[in-house]
Design an enzyme around this catalytic site. Structure first.
Site, PDB file in Angstrom:
ATOM      1  N   ARG A  38       2.909   0.785  -0.031  1.00 12.26           N
ATOM      2  CA  ARG A  38       2.160  -0.126  -0.903  1.00 12.26           C
ATOM      3  C   ARG A  38       0.756  -0.391  -0.366  1.00 12.26           C
ATOM      4  O   ARG A  38       0.203  -1.480  -0.561  1.00 12.26           O
ATOM      5  CB  ARG A  38       2.903  -1.444  -1.111  1.00 12.26           C
ATOM      6  CG  ARG A  38       4.210  -1.300  -1.871  1.00 12.26           C
ATOM      7  CD  ARG A  38       4.822  -2.646  -2.186  1.00 12.26           C
ATOM      8  NE  ARG A  38       6.177  -2.504  -2.697  1.00 12.26           N
ATOM      9  CZ  ARG A  38       7.160  -3.374  -2.487  1.00 12.26           C
ATOM     10  NH1 ARG A  38       6.945  -4.450  -1.763  1.00 12.26           N
ATOM     11  NH2 ARG A  38       8.358  -3.171  -3.001  1.00 12.26           N
ATOM     12  N   ARG A  42      -1.828  -4.648  -4.756  1.00 11.75           N
ATOM     13  CA  ARG A  42      -2.363  -5.979  -5.030  1.00 11.75           C
ATOM     14  C   ARG A  42      -3.071  -6.628  -3.856  1.00 11.75           C
ATOM     15  O   ARG A  42      -3.779  -7.624  -4.037  1.00 11.75           O
ATOM     16  CB  ARG A  42      -1.227  -6.882  -5.516  1.00 11.75           C
ATOM     17  CG  ARG A  42      -0.743  -6.539  -6.916  1.00 11.75           C
ATOM     18  CD  ARG A  42       0.493  -7.336  -7.286  1.00 11.75           C
ATOM     19  NE  ARG A  42       1.654  -6.902  -6.502  1.00 11.75           N
ATOM     20  CZ  ARG A  42       2.836  -7.511  -6.512  1.00 11.75           C
ATOM     21  NH1 ARG A  42       2.993  -8.602  -7.240  1.00 11.75           N
ATOM     22  NH2 ARG A  42       3.836  -7.057  -5.805  1.00 11.75           N
ATOM     23  N   ARG A  51      -7.384  -2.452 -12.215  1.00 16.23           N
ATOM     24  CA  ARG A  51      -6.143  -2.573 -12.976  1.00 16.23           C
ATOM     25  C   ARG A  51      -6.189  -3.707 -14.010  1.00 16.23           C
ATOM     26  O   ARG A  51      -5.267  -3.849 -14.815  1.00 16.23           O
ATOM     27  CB  ARG A  51      -4.980  -2.883 -12.020  1.00 16.23           C
ATOM     28  CG  ARG A  51      -4.223  -1.723 -11.411  1.00 16.23           C
ATOM     29  CD  ARG A  51      -3.171  -1.085 -12.303  1.00 16.23           C
ATOM     30  NE  ARG A  51      -2.474  -1.957 -13.198  1.00 16.23           N
ATOM     31  CZ  ARG A  51      -1.385  -2.661 -12.888  1.00 16.23           C
ATOM     32  NH1 ARG A  51      -0.881  -2.615 -11.683  1.00 16.23           N
ATOM     33  NH2 ARG A  51      -0.803  -3.417 -13.795  1.00 16.23           N
ATOM     34  N   ASP A  87       5.126   4.734  -9.791  1.00 14.16           N
ATOM     35  CA  ASP A  87       6.255   3.813  -9.692  1.00 14.16           C
ATOM     36  C   ASP A  87       7.530   4.621  -9.794  1.00 14.16           C
ATOM     37  O   ASP A  87       7.552   5.681 -10.458  1.00 14.16           O
ATOM     38  CB  ASP A  87       6.206   2.762 -10.807  1.00 14.16           C
ATOM     39  CG  ASP A  87       7.239   1.660 -10.578  1.00 14.16           C
ATOM     40  OD1 ASP A  87       6.898   0.660  -9.922  1.00 14.16           O
ATOM     41  OD2 ASP A  87       8.400   1.819 -11.030  1.00 14.16           O
ATOM     42  N   TYR A 162      18.885   0.164 -11.033  1.00 15.46           N
ATOM     43  CA  TYR A 162      18.056  -0.403 -12.095  1.00 15.46           C
ATOM     44  C   TYR A 162      18.635  -0.081 -13.467  1.00 15.46           C
ATOM     45  O   TYR A 162      18.671  -0.936 -14.357  1.00 15.46           O
ATOM     46  CB  TYR A 162      16.628   0.146 -11.998  1.00 15.46           C
ATOM     47  CG  TYR A 162      15.769  -0.544 -10.975  1.00 15.46           C
ATOM     48  CD1 TYR A 162      15.428  -1.884 -11.117  1.00 15.46           C
ATOM     49  CD2 TYR A 162      15.274   0.143  -9.873  1.00 15.46           C
ATOM     50  CE1 TYR A 162      14.631  -2.527 -10.180  1.00 15.46           C
ATOM     51  CE2 TYR A 162      14.474  -0.481  -8.932  1.00 15.46           C
ATOM     52  CZ  TYR A 162      14.163  -1.815  -9.091  1.00 15.46           C
ATOM     53  OH  TYR A 162      13.376  -2.455  -8.161  1.00 15.46           O
TER      54      TYR A 162
END
Length: 355
Positions: A38, A42, A51, A87, A162
């Site tokens: 990562r 962010r 983004r 992702d 998921y």
């Protein structure tokens, strides 16, 4: 010839002699290579800016945007490898599943996979489904030059979790209930996901990725016996499918201290270790013939610089006897991390480990 020639297993000279790939191959390195899971995300103001107003999945499908985001931490931190911005659910979206990544929640699947009839929705992934990946990696490898690009995918167990739960879960009650109660359906689900995952990794390698990482983020929820019986065959199928390309294969999960040896045996060349197990203990568990990756606790970066350096030194000392070591965090960069702390950490590891 493609950037990675599958017939010979040879890689482009520009990245082949990089510290990162040498460490993955357990060869002598000029310094311990560093990258962060990562690292593109962010924590970077430039990421938030580009983004802004663009949904996550859409941003993964814009080659020029993917290129810019992937390059941001390389420019800022001087890390030894880039990781492709995407992702783990991108290949599932690409084959037509109705899912989305909801801010503050994560991947949400409109119709969970619960029955044998549901398997029909998991068709094969083709390169034509993800042409934006091929385009983005072409752009990236030209920009990166001698800096390797890591491709990645979600592992079958984590994707299945998921899909069966319908979204993130703390207990995996539906997924594990299928695994225990309908092992044939579970095995067929993971086998189908292994094929999709392998196809997604092949696209990335053939486009120019120099290494790949399989994220089995949630597999730490399993006991070793259940991993061997119900998960390892699918993960091994993915690793075997890309073995002929000659690129390093990294395997990572969270809370996997009891599974480290098995995750290596599934076919990884490099085993990722989270912060719970010191690297000198991890190498004992994994055994010889594997490089290790990790494993500073990401929350250490919220302390002062002296503490960060002291804890990084502990990681380097624990890794002193390893055949190969790639410095990383024990999981991903947290969103509120000061980017300057990451830059200083890279500089420190490079200087402290210089041969």
């Amino acid at each position: 010839m493609t950037a990675n020639d599958a017939s010979t297993g040879q890689q482009p000279t520009a990245t082949y002699d990089s510290a990162f790939l040498k460490a993955c191959r357990r060869e002598p390195v000029p310094h311990t290579p560093v990258w962060f899971m990562r690292q593109a995300g962010r924590s970077l103001p430039e990421y938030r800016k580009v983004r802004e107003g663009i949904p996550m999945l859409e941003s993964c499908m814009r080659p020029e945007l993917v290129t810019e985001i992937t390059l941001q931490p390389v420019r800022r931190h001087n890390v030894d490898a880039a990781i492709y911005f995407s992702d783990i659910v991108v290949p599932l979206k690409a084959i037509g599943l109705d899912l989305d990544i909801k801010p503050g929640v994560g991947p949400v699947v409109e119709q969970p996979i619960r029955t044998r009839a549901d398997l029909a929705r998991l068709r094969d992934l083709t390169p034509e489904d993800v042409t934006y990946v091929t385009e983005a990696i072409g752009l990236l490898t030209r920009e990166l030059g001698s800096t390797p690009l890591i491709g990645f995918a979600g592992a079958p167990f984590t994707l299945a979790s998921y899909l069966v739960e319908g979204g993130p879960s703390r207990t995996y009650e539906n997924a594990k209930a299928m695994m225990y109660g309908d092992p044939e359906l579970w095995a067929d689900l993971l086998d189908r996901l292994a094929d999709i995952t392998a196809a997604f990794l092949k696209v990335q390698i053939e486009a120019g990725a120099s290494a790949v990482q399989l994220f089995d983020s949630w597999v730490g929820a399993l006991a070793p016996a259940d991993y061997v019986k119900s998960v390892m065959p699918a993960s091994a199928k993915v690793f075997e499918a890309v073995a002929g390309y000659g690129v390093p294969r990294i395997h990572f999960g969270v809370g996997t201290g009891e599974l480290l040896k098995l995750m290596g045996e599934a076919g990884a060349d490099v085993v990722g270790v989270d912060w719970r197990v010191p690297l000198d203990e991890a190498v004992r568990r994994v055994g010889p013939g594997k490089a290790l990756q990790g494993n500073l606790d990401p929350t250490v970066l919220f302390t002062d610089n002296d503490t960060v350096e002291a804890r990084a030194r502990e990681v380097l000392d624990a890794a002193a006897g390893l055949e190969g070591h790639v410095f990383n965090l024990g999981h991903g960069v947290l969103p509120n991390t000061d980017p300057d702390a990451l830059t200083r950490l890279v500089d420190y590891v490079h200087a402290a480990s210089a041969r």
